[in-house]
Structures are given as C-alpha cells and as structure tokens.
Design a protein around this motif. Structure first.
Motif, PDB file in Angstrom:
ATOM      1  N   GLY A   1      53.602  50.921  -1.232  1.00  0.00           N
ATOM      2  CA  GLY A   1      53.770  49.502  -0.960  1.00  0.00           C
ATOM      3  C   GLY A   1      53.409  48.594  -2.113  1.00  0.00           C
ATOM      4  O   GLY A   1      53.073  47.420  -1.900  1.00  0.00           O
ATOM      5  N   GLU A   2      53.489  49.111  -3.336  1.00  0.00           N
ATOM      6  CA  GLU A   2      53.129  48.323  -4.510  1.00  0.00           C
ATOM      7  C   GLU A   2      54.392  47.823  -5.214  1.00  0.00           C
ATOM      8  O   GLU A   2      55.353  48.572  -5.391  1.00  0.00           O
ATOM      9  CB  GLU A   2      52.315  49.172  -5.506  1.00  0.00           C
ATOM     10  N   GLU A   3      54.389  46.560  -5.626  1.00  0.00           N
ATOM     11  CA  GLU A   3      55.513  46.031  -6.387  1.00  0.00           C
ATOM     12  C   GLU A   3      55.541  46.590  -7.798  1.00  0.00           C
ATOM     13  O   GLU A   3      56.600  46.787  -8.384  1.00  0.00           O
ATOM     14  CB  GLU A   3      55.442  44.502  -6.443  1.00  0.00           C
ATOM     15  N   ARG A   4      54.346  46.820  -8.357  1.00  0.00           N
ATOM     16  CA  ARG A   4      54.219  47.400  -9.689  1.00  0.00           C
ATOM     17  C   ARG A   4      53.074  48.408  -9.669  1.00  0.00           C
ATOM     18  O   ARG A   4      52.240  48.399  -8.768  1.00  0.00           O
ATOM     19  CB  ARG A   4      53.947  46.321 -10.749  1.00  0.00           C
ATOM     20  N   THR A   5      53.046  49.270 -10.671  1.00  0.00           N
ATOM     21  CA  THR A   5      51.948  50.226 -10.761  1.00  0.00           C
ATOM     22  C   THR A   5      51.447  50.305 -12.190  1.00  0.00           C
ATOM     23  O   THR A   5      52.223  50.189 -13.146  1.00  0.00           O
ATOM     24  CB  THR A   5      52.363  51.631 -10.286  1.00  0.00           C
ATOM     25  N   SER A   6      50.147  50.480 -12.334  1.00  0.00           N
ATOM     26  CA  SER A   6      49.557  50.784 -13.632  1.00  0.00           C
ATOM     27  C   SER A   6      49.509  52.295 -13.802  1.00  0.00           C
ATOM     28  O   SER A   6      49.700  53.055 -12.834  1.00  0.00           O
ATOM     29  CB  SER A   6      48.158  50.167 -13.747  1.00  0.00           C
TER      30      SER A   6
ATOM     31  N   GLY B   1      45.568  46.955  -7.692  1.00  0.00           N
ATOM     32  CA  GLY B   1      46.686  47.796  -7.280  1.00  0.00           C
ATOM     33  C   GLY B   1      46.370  49.251  -7.535  1.00  0.00           C
ATOM     34  O   GLY B   1      45.222  49.679  -7.395  1.00  0.00           O
ATOM     35  N   THR B   2      47.392  50.016  -7.908  1.00  0.00           N
ATOM     36  CA  THR B   2      47.227  51.444  -8.131  1.00  0.00           C
ATOM     37  C   THR B   2      47.233  51.760  -9.621  1.00  0.00           C
ATOM     38  O   THR B   2      47.930  51.123 -10.412  1.00  0.00           O
ATOM     39  CB  THR B   2      48.350  52.243  -7.455  1.00  0.00           C
ATOM     40  N   LEU B   3      46.436  52.757  -9.984  1.00  0.00           N
ATOM     41  CA  LEU B   3      46.439  53.324 -11.327  1.00  0.00           C
ATOM     42  C   LEU B   3      46.809  54.785 -11.186  1.00  0.00           C
ATOM     43  O   LEU B   3      46.004  55.612 -10.752  1.00  0.00           O
ATOM     44  CB  LEU B   3      45.066  53.175 -11.988  1.00  0.00           C
TER      45      LEU B   3
END
Length: 502
Positions: A210-215, A94-96
C-alpha cells in the motif's frame, strides 16, 4: 567434514553471498502491471528465519507475482517477505526494502542482521524494514541445479586456471552444469529469474504494502537490482542507497573480471597488516614480501597440496577473506598453517561466520540463482577461445587472481537467450540515489561506483569511503560514511556534491 573441504566451502560461501543490477525496456512490460491478488497477511516467520533473526522478532508474509510478466495471467509464484515494523507512527515515512546481494543471498533475516550490526534507531523509527527472498531464492520458489559442496562446481567465481589446459577442463564442467540446470528446471522458472523481473517483483511488493513509493538499501548485487528499480520505476522510488556498487544493472564478463582488479587493489591492505605482524604469522616483513609469499605458496600448492588444499583453493580462500578486515587474523592463521605444511593447523582454523548457504541445499540454491540471474541478464561469449585468451592476458595483468576472474563459467553454455535487453540506466528521474563505496573492495572495486555515478548523472551522488572491504554502511567503521548515509535515509538530505570520507 575434513578441514580441506571446510576451507573450500568457506571460500565458496563468502563468494556466493557477495557478492549481493529509465525508461522502458525494449521488450516486455517495464511496469509491474495489475494489482496483487491479495494483500500480505503478516504472521510468524519460518523457524529457521526466527532462529537466525533472534533476538529480533520479525513478521513474514507472501506476495504473489507472475512467473512471466509477459503473461501476467499465467503461472505464478509466491515471494516471501519479512518485516520489522517501525514503532514510531509519528516518524514513520514508509518502507525501506533491503537486499543483501548475491545474486543468490537470502534476505529474510536482513532486517535483524542490520539491527545486530548497529543500524541507527532513527532509521528503525523512520521505516518498516522489508527483507525478502527474491524469486528463486530460499522461500520464494527456490531454484536447485543439483550442485554439491564437494562437486566440481562449488563457487560462483570460476577457479584459478593455472594453465590453458585448466580453462579447457573448466569449460567441460561449465557445459555440464548449464545442462544440469536446464534438466532440473521442472517448473519452467529458470529463464525468468532475472534482474528486470526481480525489479518488477519489488514494485508488486510495494503495491501490496500500500505504498505509493518505496525506499531501498541494497549491497553488492543489490546495487544492480536497486539501479534497475530506480530506472524502471523512477517515480515510485523514494530514497535509494546503493552500497558496494557493481557498476550497472547486471553482471557481465567485464564486471566479473573486475574481481581481479579488486583483488589487486585490496590485497595490499592485508599485506601491510600482515607485515606489521610478521613476528606472529611469518608471512613477510614488508608488504612486497607478503605478496611474494602469496604467489610462491600458491605455486607450491599447485604442485603439492597441503591437507588436501591446492593452489586453486588457496587463491579462492584469500579472495574470500579479503571481504572484511575482521577476517584478516583467520586468513593469516590458515595461511601460516599452509606455509608450514601443518595439516592439523589447517583443519583447526575456523571458517567465516555461518550463513544460510552453509547447508548443501543452501549452497546449491545460492549458486543456482547466481547463474540464472547472471546468465539470463546478458549474452555471454560462447566461444571457449574468448576465455582462453582472456585468462592468458589477465594472468599477466592481474597475477593475484586474474586467471580466476577471467575463466569460463556456465553462462558460455547457457540454454536460454536473454528474454529482453539488460535494464538501461535512466538518468531522467528524481535526484534520489546515494552511491556508497569503499575505495578498496574485492568484488566491487571503486571503478564500478564511478561508472554508475556517471550513468545516473545528476540523479545520484557518490559517497566515497576511505576503507577496505565489501560493504560500508553499518558494516564498516567510518563515522562520516555512517552519518552521511543515515542523514539521507532519515532526513532526505542528499549531499550537494560527491563526498569523500577520510
């Protein structure tokens, strides 16, 4: 630019950039309600970002957010974000999201900066790295109070008050700066530049991507922003790393005054280094002699500046150069020149590495955002007498820098009351927060990490690193600290208990 101005600006820049704040809030929406009006369209970054990021190539885009989340259909601004996309779709998690600190630091080139510092390839495979200019910074509707490098307000840490009269003099400057910020705010953005709103912005960015969660990986003030996000949106947070911890979701007078504690705890590391090199720099044969040299030189410069550098600027310079052990030789070089009254040597000494705040506009923007966030997040004492008393006490308690950290700043005269209470830490959420902290750190001493660990309770683990300086993960040189943090980001393995890296 004369070298005396260069020293003054160098100290200011290091201090400006730092630095790098559950449940719902008492007022205002905790949730960034409503979808973004458009999804990001990735394209080339602005030329200055391209140059700063080279040879790494980043993509940039904008995400719309409301100025006031209490009025989501009102005025809006665009936030600029950057991306270094994962090249391994099979490993991508996902995204950081990244934040360099401040508040007031531009983060658009931070993905490239971390790559240049040796960010492990496993992290690059696992995430799209997302840099950004948070609201008010750089390419995201920048604030500008009209501050200049040669003006009376040139750093977000107040100047050392050599006596009580200096506090009263600084109060006049702080009052004028606060009024100047209000007068320059023609778009009405100033009172809405807060940690809580920046956390809501992060959630808008997450949604737009479009991410459900993010780091998230945040340094210095970025730990406050990350703590706020993890508290306001616990179920939308994935793996959270907070490095060089302020200790809460905001910077308040207590947090600012801890700069003096950090100076007292970190200065001995430089003093030992300098004592070992006395034959080269002549600053003292023992750490105690180096400390005495500092206090004596500062007092002499208060009476008689060298090359335009006075005691206030010298103290600020030492504070700034203690951020990294790699700056010790430069600090010793400039200190030696001042000790010898060598004006040419002072002018020849090189400043710290350049940054986005090197330009007058960049410095103005960084200082303005620091004030806006710090003053808007919490109520600061308004009576000058509170600061006079604190300066007198801290000058004795923390002689190296206490009379600076406790001095008055524009928050005492800020024209806006906080629109909502500070974000409260929510310890009811996923166990997903890794706190990373050097045991000696000038602006964010170890006590802040211990405080945040206690507030997050079982949601967090504390990774203590036996190192000196501001910033540990990738920015330091401790193998245990690097490996433990990388393991968490890549594999999700949070240490079972608090860990000390020797």
């Amino acid at each position: 630019m004369t070298r005396s101005r260069g020293i003054r600006r160098s100290a200011a820049l290091a201090v400006v950039l730092g630095l790098g704040l559950g449940g719902s809030l008492a007022t205002g929406p905790a949730v960034a309600e409503g979808p973004p009006k458009r999804t990001p369209t990735w394209g080339a970054c602005p030329d200055d970002v391209v140059a700063e990021a080279a040879p790494t190539v980043l993509e940039c885009a904008t995400v719309p957010v409301p100025v006031d989340y209490g009025d989501p259909d009102g005025a809006g601004i665009d936030l600029m974000i950057s991306r270094l996309a994962s090249t391994d779709p099979d490993r991508r998690r996902g995204t950081l999201m990244l934040n360099p600190g401040g508040p007031g630091g531009s983060g658009l080139s931070q993905p490239a900066f971390l790559v240049s510092m040796g960010l492990p390839a496993s992290v690059l495979d696992t995430y799209d790295l997302i840099g950004m200019d948070t609201r008010g910074i750089g390419r995201s509707s920048p604030l500008a109070c009209g501050l200049t490098p040669d003006g009376p307000y040139f750093a977000n840490v107040p100047p050392y008050a050599v006596d009580d009269a200096a506090v009263l003099s600084q109060a006049k400057i702080a009052k004028k700066v606060a009024a100047q910020c209000e007068s320059k705010d023609t778009k009405g953005l100033l009172p809405h530049v807060t940690t809580a709103n920046a956390a809501r912005d992060l959630d808008r960015i997450r949604e737009a991507l479009g991410e459900e969660r993010t780091s998230y990986l945040g340094y210095s003030y970025g730990t406050s922003l990350g703590a706020a996000y993890a508290s306001m949106f616990p179920e939308r947070s994935d793996r959270i790393v907070l490095d060089s911890v302020i200790g809460d979701t905001h910077l308040d007078p207590e947090g600012m005054r801890r700069y003096a504690l950090g100076m007292e705890q970190t200065f001995p590391d430089f003093a030992r280094w300098a004592a070992d090199r006395h034959e080269s720099y002549g600053l003292g044969r023992t750490p105690a002699q180096v400390r005495r040299s500092y206090l004596d030189l500062a007092a002499r410069l208060d009476e008689k500046p060298v090359a335009g550098v006075n005691g206030v600027q010298f103290r600020q310079l030492v504070f700034a150069f203690l951020y990294k052990e790699t700056r010790y030789p430069q600090l010793a070089q400039q200190w030696q020149a001042l000790e010898n009254g060598d004006a040419a040597g002072v002018r020849a000494a090189a400043p710290p590495e350049p940054s986005a705040a090197d330009t007058p506009a960049g410095l103005d923007n960084s200082l303005s955002v620091f004030m806006a966030v710090t003053c808007n997040d919490v109520d600061w004492p308004e009576k000058v007498g509170v600061y006079r008393k604190a300066v007198a006490e801290h000058r004795e308690r923390y002689p190296l820098f206490g009379a600076a950290a406790a001095n008055i700043n524009p928050c005492a005269f800020w024209p806006y009351a906080p629109a909502e209470p500070p974000v409260a830490i929510d310890d009811d959420g996923p166990r997903n927060i890794l706190l990373v902290q050097n045991v000696h750190d000038v602006p964010t001493p170890y006590v802040g990490a211990k405080a945040l660990r206690k507030k997050f309770a079982d949601r967090s683990r504390l990774l203590s690193v036996a190192d000196s300086g501001h910033g540990s993960y990738v920015l330091g040189d401790n193998a245990c600290g690097l490996n433990t943090t990388t393991r968490y980001l890549v594999e999700g393995k949070l240490p079972r208990k608090d860990t000390f890296c020797r």
